[in-house]
Design an enzyme around this catalytic site. Structure first.
Site, PDB file in Angstrom:
ATOM      1  N   HIS A 232      26.548  -4.511  31.308  1.00 18.58           N
ATOM      2  CA  HIS A 232      26.852  -3.075  31.733  1.00 18.58           C
ATOM      3  C   HIS A 232      27.292  -3.110  32.979  1.00 18.58           C
ATOM      4  O   HIS A 232      27.596  -2.135  33.795  1.00 18.58           O
ATOM      5  CB  HIS A 232      25.314  -2.239  31.671  1.00 18.58           C
ATOM      6  CG  HIS A 232      24.247  -2.955  32.691  1.00 18.58           C
ATOM      7  ND1 HIS A 232      23.271  -4.024  32.277  1.00 18.58           N
ATOM      8  CD2 HIS A 232      24.147  -2.798  34.178  1.00 18.58           C
ATOM      9  CE1 HIS A 232      22.462  -4.271  33.519  1.00 18.58           C
ATOM     10  NE2 HIS A 232      23.107  -3.478  34.407  1.00 18.58           N
ATOM     11  N   ASP A 265      23.248  -7.569  26.142  1.00 17.67           N
ATOM     12  CA  ASP A 265      23.646  -7.288  27.452  1.00 17.67           C
ATOM     13  C   ASP A 265      24.062  -8.035  28.325  1.00 17.67           C
ATOM     14  O   ASP A 265      23.303  -8.512  29.406  1.00 17.67           O
ATOM     15  CB  ASP A 265      22.280  -6.513  28.122  1.00 17.67           C
ATOM     16  CG  ASP A 265      22.683  -5.521  29.207  1.00 17.67           C
ATOM     17  OD1 ASP A 265      24.038  -5.356  29.452  1.00 17.67           O
ATOM     18  OD2 ASP A 265      21.847  -5.502  30.180  1.00 17.67           O
ATOM     19  N   SER A 345      21.439  -6.598  38.932  1.00 16.27           N
ATOM     20  CA  SER A 345      21.759  -6.692  37.701  1.00 16.27           C
ATOM     21  C   SER A 345      22.807  -7.916  37.354  1.00 16.27           C
ATOM     22  O   SER A 345      23.667  -7.851  38.125  1.00 16.27           O
ATOM     23  CB  SER A 345      22.476  -5.458  36.852  1.00 16.27           C
ATOM     24  OG  SER A 345      21.260  -4.495  36.962  1.00 16.27           O
TER      25      SER A 345
END
Length: 489
Positions: A232, A265, A345
């Protein structure tokens, strides 16, 4: 002879014998010396004659036997008689007080009795000190204290000012700064982990063709410039755009997208000639709840940020993705309370030996918080590095990654298990006999209470592995074993 009932003769007191009618020793008859007068005997009912007992006692004989040889002073009964001539006069305080044998060596001063209102005066002394004196003494003490402080300061100033000539007072040199020993980095500490990992962690700045942008983190995984991050983070540049990498020493380079896996992911980018060392991998399956960990990344665009915490849970089913309607990333995550915020992230979760055990991917947010306002609440989630390494190897080798499937769809709204909503033809589910309406309750004896848990449990395995499913059909429990197929994504 007188009769017994005759009236007794009462002698005249004026003419009575001075001895009460008692015979003297010369006149005593044979019964002389008894002290009983002549006449009829006295009885208890006969009153004594008038005047009896008024004559003085006769002088006794010699009193030599009663005299003492110590000069006439009695060694006992000192309270009788008059005081000796050599003693001071004594005035008794109360009747019958004994005569003191000698004067005391210490005679206490006489204190007057307390006043009549003593119970009202409480603790005041007999002679009260004037209140004005107390106030004067207090003021004098305060003045003396102030004068002492001023005099002390003045004396210290005088020592400096009059020591030598009249030159201005020079400012004293300050202690040297920066010449002391450097602080030691203890092995196994957060500072040690940060020192070894920060050169391997980079910041990613992504811009898409549709003017979308994103920021995140990543870390170098080999010597040819491959960087592992989240899908993402780089998804905006998947159909065109740019990815900029900023190293810990603030060097910027352009990276290319090698491959990505929305199912896990994860993504890999590469920078040619990147001057950064690669990380060391640990094993996430050996992580234990409560162990210390360190999270490194660029939260909120702040590059090189280090936070610490513990592993607070394992095998936590987590669904990640920017678009909730297309949540296709399912991970069995490591849960940590190390502070993770947007921008972390793709950064590494590291044990205290400096080995990466997870990829920071998601945080929990409080329900009701709007987009852009969520932050760390002590619940962060990382993809286990065991799964991330397999996916990264596939992405580097082919640009794509596979994940395991059973070939069946499940109802995402059903609770109490995973209810099968569709079965693909010639799939492992079809070959094992699963039907629509079956409710899967366990995978390899691990309970399944929702569709998300079933998907996460299946994706912890690899394609080609055999798994054992427990399900219910018509109120009866059954089990089946099937071999997992694979799907690209």
């Amino acid at each position: 002879m007188k009769s017994d009932d005759a009236e007794p003769t009462v002698p005249n007191p004026a003419t009575a014998d001075p001895n009460g009618g008692l015979p003297t020793s010369a006149e005593s008859p044979a019964g002389a010396g008894t002290g009983v007068p002549d006449g009829p005997p006295l009885t208890a009912l006969t009153p004594p004659p008038p005047g009896a007992g008024t004559a003085p006692l006769q002088t006794p004989g010699s009193d030599a036997a009663y005299r003492q040889s110590n000069g006439g002073r009695s060694t006992t009964q000192r309270s009788f008689g008059r005081p000796e001539p050599q003693q001071a006069s004594f005035r008794p305080v109360y009747p019958g007080q004994a005569w003191p044998t000698e004067q005391p060596q210490y005679r206490p001063a006489y204190l007057p009795p307390p006043p009549a209102d003593w119970h009202q005066q409480q603790a005041r002394s007999y002679t009260a000190e004037p209140q004005g004196l107390n106030r004067i003494v207090t003021i004098a003490a305060l003045v003396a204290l102030v004068i002492g402080l001023i005099a002390g300061a003045g004396a210290a100033t005088a020592v400096v000012a009059f020591d030598g000539d009249d030159a201005p007072i020079a400012q004293q040199p300050e202690p040297p700064v920066g010449n002391g020993a450097d602080p030691k980095i203890r092995p196994g500490s957060v500072s040690s982990v940060a020192a070894s990992l920060l050169p391997s962690v980079v910041q990613l700045k992504v811009e898409g063709e549709d003017n979308s942008d994103a920021t995140g983190s990543g870390f170098v995984i080999d010597d040819v410039g491959h960087i592992l991050t989240n899908n993402h983070v780089v998804a905006a540049a998947a159909k065109g755009g740019s990815i900029q990498v900023v190293t810990n020493d603030n060097k910027t380079a352009t990276a290319r997208l090698v491959g990505r896996s929305p199912a896990y992911d994860l993504a890999v980018v590469q920078v040619t000639g990147l001057d950064a060392k690669s990380v060391q991998f640990g094993r996430s399956d050996q992580a234990i709840v409560g162990q210390d960990v360190v999270a490194i990344g660029s939260p909120l665009g702040l590059a090189g940020t280090v936070t610490s915490g513990i592993i607070s849970a394992k095998n936590r089913p987590v669904t990640t993705g920017d678009d909730p309607t297309q949540a296709s990333s399912y991970i069995s995550a490591l849960q940590t309370d190390a502070a993770i915020n947007p921008g972390n992230s793709g950064g590494p979760l590291v044990d205290m030996n400096g080995r990466v055990i997870g990829v920071n991917s998601a945080i929990a947010s409080v329900r009701g918080s709007s987009e852009g306002q969520s932050g760390s609440i002590g619940l962060g989630f990382a993809i286990p590095i065991d799964q991330a390494r397999r996916t990264a190897q596939q992405l580097i080798a082919t640009g794509r990654a596979s994940y395991p499937v059973i070939g069946a769809s499940v109802d995402m709204t059903f609770e109490g298990g995973a209810r099968v909503s569709a079965v693909s033809p010639n799939s492992p589910a079809a070959r094992s006999g699963l039907r629509v309406g079956d409710v899967i309750t366990a995978v390899n004896n691990e309970p399944v209470d929702s569709a998300e848990v079933l998907i996460v449990s299946i994706r912890t395995h690899q394609p080609g592995e055999a798994v054992r499913l427990a399900f219910e059909r018509g109120g009866r429990s059954q089990t089946v074993t099937l071999t997992l197929a694979q799907q690209i994504g």
